[in-house]
Every structure is written in C-alpha cells, then in structure tokens.
Design an enzyme around this catalytic site. Sequence first.
Site, PDB file in Angstrom:
ATOM      1  N   ASP A 192       0.802  -1.230   0.000  1.00 18.89           N
ATOM      2  CA  ASP A 192       0.000   0.000   0.000  1.00 18.89           C
ATOM      3  C   ASP A 192       0.835   1.279   0.000  1.00 18.89           C
ATOM      4  O   ASP A 192       0.317   2.354   0.258  1.00 18.89           O
ATOM      5  CB  ASP A 192      -0.964   0.008   1.200  1.00 18.89           C
ATOM      6  CG  ASP A 192      -0.234  -0.035   2.534  1.00 18.89           C
ATOM      7  OD1 ASP A 192       0.984  -0.291   2.532  1.00 18.89           O
ATOM      8  OD2 ASP A 192      -0.878   0.178   3.570  1.00 18.89           O
ATOM      9  N   GLU A 193       2.103   1.168  -0.305  1.00 19.53           N
ATOM     10  CA  GLU A 193       2.968   2.350  -0.296  1.00 19.53           C
ATOM     11  C   GLU A 193       3.950   2.310  -1.447  1.00 19.53           C
ATOM     12  O   GLU A 193       4.489   1.246  -1.772  1.00 19.53           O
ATOM     13  CB  GLU A 193       3.817   2.369   0.989  1.00 19.53           C
ATOM     14  CG  GLU A 193       3.141   2.894   2.202  1.00 19.53           C
ATOM     15  CD  GLU A 193       4.066   2.791   3.403  1.00 19.53           C
ATOM     16  OE1 GLU A 193       4.409   1.657   3.778  1.00 19.53           O
ATOM     17  OE2 GLU A 193       4.445   3.836   3.945  1.00 19.53           O
TER      18      GLU A 193
END
Lengths: 83, 441
Positions: free
Chosen positions: B127-128
């Site tokens: 998610d990054e």
Amino acid sequence: MIQAIGDKIDVYAKFSKGSLIPQGFTWKQKDYPLKKLNFSFRKQEGLTVLLYYSALGETAAYELEFNLKTFIWRLTKAYLPGS
Amino acid sequence: MDKDLKPTSPPGGLKIKNCHSFGPNNRTILCLDMDSYFATVEQQENPYLRAKPVGVIKAVGRTCVIAASKEAKKYGVKTGMPLSDVRRLCPKIILVPTDMEKYFYVTKRFADICRRYTPLVEMFSIDELFMDVTSSEHLFGGAVIVALEIKQQIKKEIGDWLSCSVGISYNKFLAKLASKKNKPDGLFVITPENKDDILLSTELVEVCGIGRRLEKRLSSMGVRNFSQLRQLPDSTVQAQLGSHWPAVLRRMAYGDLEDINSVSYNKKDSVITPDQISAQKSVSRTYTLFADTYNLRVINQYIRNLSEETAWKLRRMKLVGRLIGLSIRGADQGAWNHKTFKIPTADGLLIAKVCEQLFKSLNWPNPVRFVGIYVSLLSPNSQTSLLPKDQKRHEILKTMDYVNDKFGQFTLYPAQLVDGEQVKPEVNGFLGDKGFRILHQ
C-alpha cells in the site's frame, strides 16, 4: 451480511470506452437491474482470467464473476444491508 | 490539469507556486500511502460496510486482525491485535476475510496511475510507493499538482471510497514521514526550512527505521526524542548498538537519511529502483499454521510446500540462490538456521531436503506454529548443468511450471503434499517479493 452464492446467471452489459459494464442480471427467473458499479478487479487462475464486478442493485449489492475463457457469468456474492 | 486542483499551500512548509526540486540534493520525492488499505478496499467493494468499523482477518479461524478501517481505528483497533481485544474495544466490529489478490490488483492500478508522472516508481509495500518526480514535475505544474491529480485519479478510476496520503520531500526518509503527518486523505510537505520543526515534534517511533525495540534501547540511553538523539555521542551509540548505528542515527536525527531501506543505509544517494528484480536480496515464503503441531510429517509437508513456492518464484525471476534458510516459531519462541552451498539452486526438492535437515539440527522442543523458508545469495540463473541427472530434473521442473502456469498453481504438485493442507502462493502486505510480483502479475 455477505452471502456466498456461485450460481450461473444471465447478464446484460454495456461495452463502452473499452470497458465492460454490467447493467443487470437474471437470477432464478427474476430480473435484477444494477444502479451503480462500485468496484471491479481481476484474478487469474493459470491462463484463465476472471473479472469481478461489485455493483449496487435496488435492495442489495452483488458481486458478479465473468470467466473470460468460458464466457460464463456467475453471481458470486450478495451483500445485504444491515451487515 | 483539472480545474478542481488548486495549488494552494498544503500543510507543511512548501511554497507551492512552482514546486520544483528542492533540498540539498535537488530532488523531489513523493511517498504515496493508501489509507487503511485492505479495509477501505473491502468498503469500496461492499457499500454496506462503509462508515462502519471493519476489521480484516487473514481467514475464518484466525485470531488477530491484520487491518482495520478508519472507523475501527477510532475505537483503538490496531493491526495485529488479538480478536478478543478487538471485540472488547469495538463490539460492533465487522470481520471480513482478506483477499490479497484483490488488494494487489488495486496496488497495480494505483502504481500504473503514478507511472503516468514518472518511470521512477518504487513499490515499498502493498500500500505504499515512492516516486522520484525530480525530472518530470515541471511538466505537470509541480509536485503538489502531481499529488493532487493522483489522489483524484485513484478515486475516479479505482473507487471513490479509496483515499491516500501523500508526503513530499527531498529524500525518501522525509517523504515517508510526511506521508504520515496528515492522514487520512492528506498531503504534507517537508522542506529544508520546516524539516527541523517537524523532526523535533515527531516521536522517534513515527519514523521509518526506528521500531519499538530500537526505541526501547534508545530510551534506556535517555533518548526519547529527536532533540536528544542529536545530542547523543556517536561513541555511546557505537558502544550500545554497534558500529552500524552511529552514522545511521546521526543522519536520521537530521533528516538526511537518503534511503530508508536498512540494507541501503550507507548509500549517499537517494535511490528509486524501478528494476526491483536486480535489487532482490532474498526470496522467501512464510506461513502461520492454524494450529500448533508436533507432527514431523506435517511439519515436513509445510517445509516442502513452502520450498516449492520459493523455488517457483526463483525460477520465474530467473534467479538461483546459494544460501538456504529455515525459520521456525512456536510457543512464543523462535529459531532459525541456514546453510550455504557452492552451487546455487532453484529446486524446491533440494531446498526442502536442506530445510528438513536444518529443522532436525535445531532440536526444536516446542510445537510448530510458523514456518519460513528463505533463499539468498542470489545470482542470475545463467548456467545449465551438463550432468544428465540434473538436466532431467531441470526438464521436470520446466514441465511442471508450464502446466501450473497454464492451468493454475498446484495443478501439479509433489506427492508428499497429497494429504496435507495446501498453502498456495499469495501476495503479502509487506510485498517482500515485490520484484517477483511486479514482474509477473
């Protein structure tokens, strides 16, 4: 509540701007129009691609699966309000 | 540029009119962090979950929450919390099993959106990601406009319930810190001018690289904030933590750490590595069992299962490794062992046999709850053995991979796994095998 189903269904869909957008489906001889597409994603099992569509109907939301190899649609989940 | 995107000053210290590269290294780095990722994707898919506390669990029967929606976080629900605690804090929590393939599909889509602005996109976890827009931001009106456009496109193209927080700065360390400063759906900029104010008001554990364990050790040295960290003599750090840490902590204390990957702490330059295969240091697969087991046959089945997946990933990345390792946990204890060979391998059978021996050598007295297999000292698989036995094995593996790629994983699998639980390949949240995932999915 999420209800797992897995039944084969008939779907009517719109092909627009390179996208396939289901508009409604027939399940157990009843018509379920879809009001809004919430989300879509794809999965792959070997060379078989499965497209998933989550859409809002009149009384519930549904997840539909389209098998790109067999061209079969399934109603995989029903999302019922009050979960 | 969309009319709604107004380059007004976002929180932080940026004068945004023309955001071109800044900082001592003239770089502009963005860190994009999806908010409450797994839970938000579930809420995007199922509108009846929206605005409700949602906890994502690995599967039915698992005992801890691996992600929480922002509504659940308000009750104090945190990642990794046992279900008993979660239910006590938030009795109305709705538990949903994970679907990592679905989350990773969304990851690929937001990464694709980011690549419209620069080819220098590096996945950090599921998610990054980081983007180096130093050479391209002027094409779009500056880094803040890039960030705002990406946020808008994620909502438009993937789902309107999804949001992300973006940090902008001149190195990855500060960009990542900035991404945490204004969550959810935030945008924050750290410049050389506001860097000290931000760092001095930041808790040590808020920065990437200082975990709870290091925080505790620093605390025992009387260091509880960045101001104290700056005053800590290198000799004390070296004596307490070892020779690796003085330089790292010094750079961290002043926000001058270019990279946040621990293996790259000594690099002077900020590195965005779109080619994440060549940066791959090891390939691994771990699995937590549903229940403790002492049964050696079952343990060896898990070892074989995870070895086969590890080897399959190595073969797909055209890599081989010389170091084979096993990690075991159970009854709150952990142990690991490894063996290094002269000849590298990507054969699951060989890896499993080595790990079975490693397990035996551990004399593990406890039940087993967790098994991890790792292969490192990697190199490109450029040589084929001339021995007929090896060539036959190579052909078997090639055929097995071909069948499984065509019909799905575990269409063909070793007979040893016939009556056991089959652990199938899946993405994990850390995206530890990101090189493999990005290339092959």
